[in-house]
Design a protein around this motif. Structure first.
Motif, PDB file in Angstrom:
ATOM      1  N   SER A 253       0.841  -1.202   0.000  1.00  0.00           N
ATOM      2  CA  SER A 253       0.000   0.000   0.000  1.00  0.00           C
ATOM      3  C   SER A 253       0.882   1.260   0.000  1.00  0.00           C
ATOM      4  O   SER A 253       2.104   1.185   0.199  1.00  0.00           O
ATOM      5  N   ARG A 254       0.237   2.395  -0.143  1.00  0.00           N
ATOM      6  CA  ARG A 254       0.968   3.673  -0.108  1.00  0.00           C
ATOM      7  C   ARG A 254       1.748   3.813   1.201  1.00  0.00           C
ATOM      8  O   ARG A 254       2.905   4.206   1.212  1.00  0.00           O
ATOM      9  N   LYS A 255       1.099   3.437   2.307  1.00  0.00           N
ATOM     10  CA  LYS A 255       1.746   3.554   3.624  1.00  0.00           C
ATOM     11  C   LYS A 255       2.971   2.632   3.705  1.00  0.00           C
ATOM     12  O   LYS A 255       4.031   3.023   4.179  1.00  0.00           O
ATOM     13  N   SER A 256       2.802   1.407   3.219  1.00  0.00           N
ATOM     14  CA  SER A 256       3.924   0.451   3.270  1.00  0.00           C
ATOM     15  C   SER A 256       5.086   0.948   2.420  1.00  0.00           C
ATOM     16  O   SER A 256       6.251   0.896   2.840  1.00  0.00           O
ATOM     17  N   VAL A 257       4.782   1.431   1.203  1.00  0.00           N
ATOM     18  CA  VAL A 257       5.856   1.899   0.321  1.00  0.00           C
ATOM     19  C   VAL A 257       6.579   3.069   0.976  1.00  0.00           C
ATOM     20  O   VAL A 257       7.810   3.137   0.993  1.00  0.00           O
ATOM     21  N   ARG A 258       5.775   3.988   1.566  1.00  0.00           N
ATOM     22  CA  ARG A 258       6.396   5.174   2.175  1.00  0.00           C
ATOM     23  C   ARG A 258       7.360   4.784   3.283  1.00  0.00           C
ATOM     24  O   ARG A 258       8.432   5.347   3.412  1.00  0.00           O
ATOM     25  N   GLU A 259       6.999   3.769   4.084  1.00  0.00           N
ATOM     26  CA  GLU A 259       7.923   3.427   5.183  1.00  0.00           C
ATOM     27  C   GLU A 259       9.187   2.733   4.671  1.00  0.00           C
ATOM     28  O   GLU A 259      10.181   2.664   5.365  1.00  0.00           O
ATOM     29  N   LEU A 260       9.159   2.259   3.426  1.00  0.00           N
ATOM     30  CA  LEU A 260      10.334   1.575   2.866  1.00  0.00           C
ATOM     31  C   LEU A 260      11.225   2.506   2.030  1.00  0.00           C
ATOM     32  O   LEU A 260      12.318   2.121   1.626  1.00  0.00           O
TER      33      LEU A 260
END
Ligand SMILES: NC(=O)c1ccc[n+]([C@@H]2O[C@H](COP(=O)([O-])OP(=O)(O)OC[C@H]3O[C@@H](n4cnc5c(N)ncnc54)[C@H](O)[C@@H]3O)[C@@H](O)[C@H]2O)c1
Length: 320
Positions: A7-14
């Motif tokens: 998700s957008r949130k997962s990508v952002r944290e990576l």
């Protein structure tokens, strides 16, 4: 076979900007060595905006980004630019991941501009002007802060509210809202708007300025007066895209600039085939239209960190 869903949130944290900058630089080197398969992006033009399909293969990675630019989206509290990447296994073609590419697009665009600035701006550049305080603004700032020791950052947006919100959310940087002319009066300027009317006036651009012209990424868009380009050393990410859909598209269609006037591509400069800045007084412009090599290089980083992290969901898309 499992396909990671990010998700957008997962990508952002990576996403980590220093790694993104290195990955994008390597992608440009691969391109200059002829190791990339990348057709020009294909546009689907609609009344409400446009979609672009961006397929690509680089050494060790391949996939496609499907990305929309709908300028009325902020009224619906949605991003103007929304992207999705399908990241495939180069050996089998099977989908390894489907990931949101909304922030990934902003990160790779910021990284590409900062790389252009590293090669084209004056080395001691310390002031950054940002025009357009939307989704792309933060990552342009973040990437430039990795490459330069920024003493002053000036932001202008024709929406005063947008400029103030942006400045107010980033107290850790030497950032203030200014007039348009003051934002242009900087060592490095990033223009980040969907404007169809040029607003960067030649008389405002002082000698030695480097401009990253990022906002114009489709036919009809334009941010700089053509006379700025005529007097500048112009570097592009891709000649075909820049001439047909980048900052150069309108000046070329009106006969105010010629493809032959382009000095170099960014990959030629990064690989050393062409010199970067060698005159402190020159005005340099990077016409940034956005390339699939940038997306796939960053998608690979995201995929590999998600796998090593091990806690993201997956589905078996090939389940029969
Ligand atoms: N070249 C690339 O690789 C690339 C990548 C992503 C986005 N883009 C383009 O960059 C532009 C900005 O994208 P975004 O996601 O930040 O959009 P956004 O809608 O989030 O932000 C745009 C901002 O620009 C402001 N603005 C619009 N016209 C202006 C003008 N004439 N003067 C000053 N401010 C103005 C708006 O008020 C808004 O705050 C779009 O045109 C988009 O297509 C290019």
């Amino acid at each position: 076979m499992s396909t990671l869903i990010l998700s957008r949130k997962s990508v952002r944290e990576l996403l980590k900007m220093p790694d993104v900058i290195n990955a994008v630089e390597e992608a440009f080197r691969h391109w200059s060595e002829g190791k990339v398969v990348m057709p020009p992006k294909s546009y689907l033009i609609l009344e409400q905006g446009d979609f672009r399909a961006m397929p690509v293969a680089v050494p060790g990675a391949l996939g496609i980004k499907w990305v929309s630019v709908f300028t009325e989206n902020p009224l619906r509290r949605l991003p103007t630019v929304i992207g999705t990447i399908i990241y495939n296994d180069p050996a089998t073609g099977s989908p390894l991941a489907i990931m949101d590419a909304t922030d990934l697009t902003a990160y790779r665009t910021g990284a590409t501009s900062a790389l252009a600035s590293r090669y084209l701006a004056r080395r001691n550049s310390s002031t950054l002007g940002i025009v357009g305080a939307g989704a792309q603004a933060y990552t342009q700032l973040l990437a430039h802060a990795e490459v330069f020791d920024l003493k002053s950052i000036r932001v202008y947006d024709y929406s005063r509210e947008a400029a103030e919100k942006f400045a107010g959310s980033l107290n850790e940087y030497p950032l203030r809202t200014t007039s348009l002319q003051e934002a242009i009066d900087c060592d490095i300027v990033c223009t980040l708007t969907p404007s169809r009317q040029p607003f960067v006036k030649k008389e405002w651009v002082r000698p030695g300025t480097h401009i990253n012209a990022v906002g114009a990424d489709a036919r009809g868009k334009q941010e700089l007066e053509p006379s700025v380009l005529a007097a500048a050393t112009v570097v592009v990410d891709d000649i075909v895209q820049a001439a047909s859909a980048g900052e150069l598209n309108m000046p070329i269609s009106k006969g105010l600039f010629r493809e032959e006037d382009i000095y170099a591509t960014l990959s030629d400069v990064i690989s050393g085939k062409k010199n970067g800045r060698n005159d402190d007084a020159a005005v340099t412009v990077f016409d940034c239209t956005g390339l699939a090599i940038e997306d796939i290089a960053v998608a690979r980083l995201v995929y590999e960190s998600a796998v090593s992290n091990g806690r993201y969901p997956s589905v078996d898309l090939l389940e029969a």
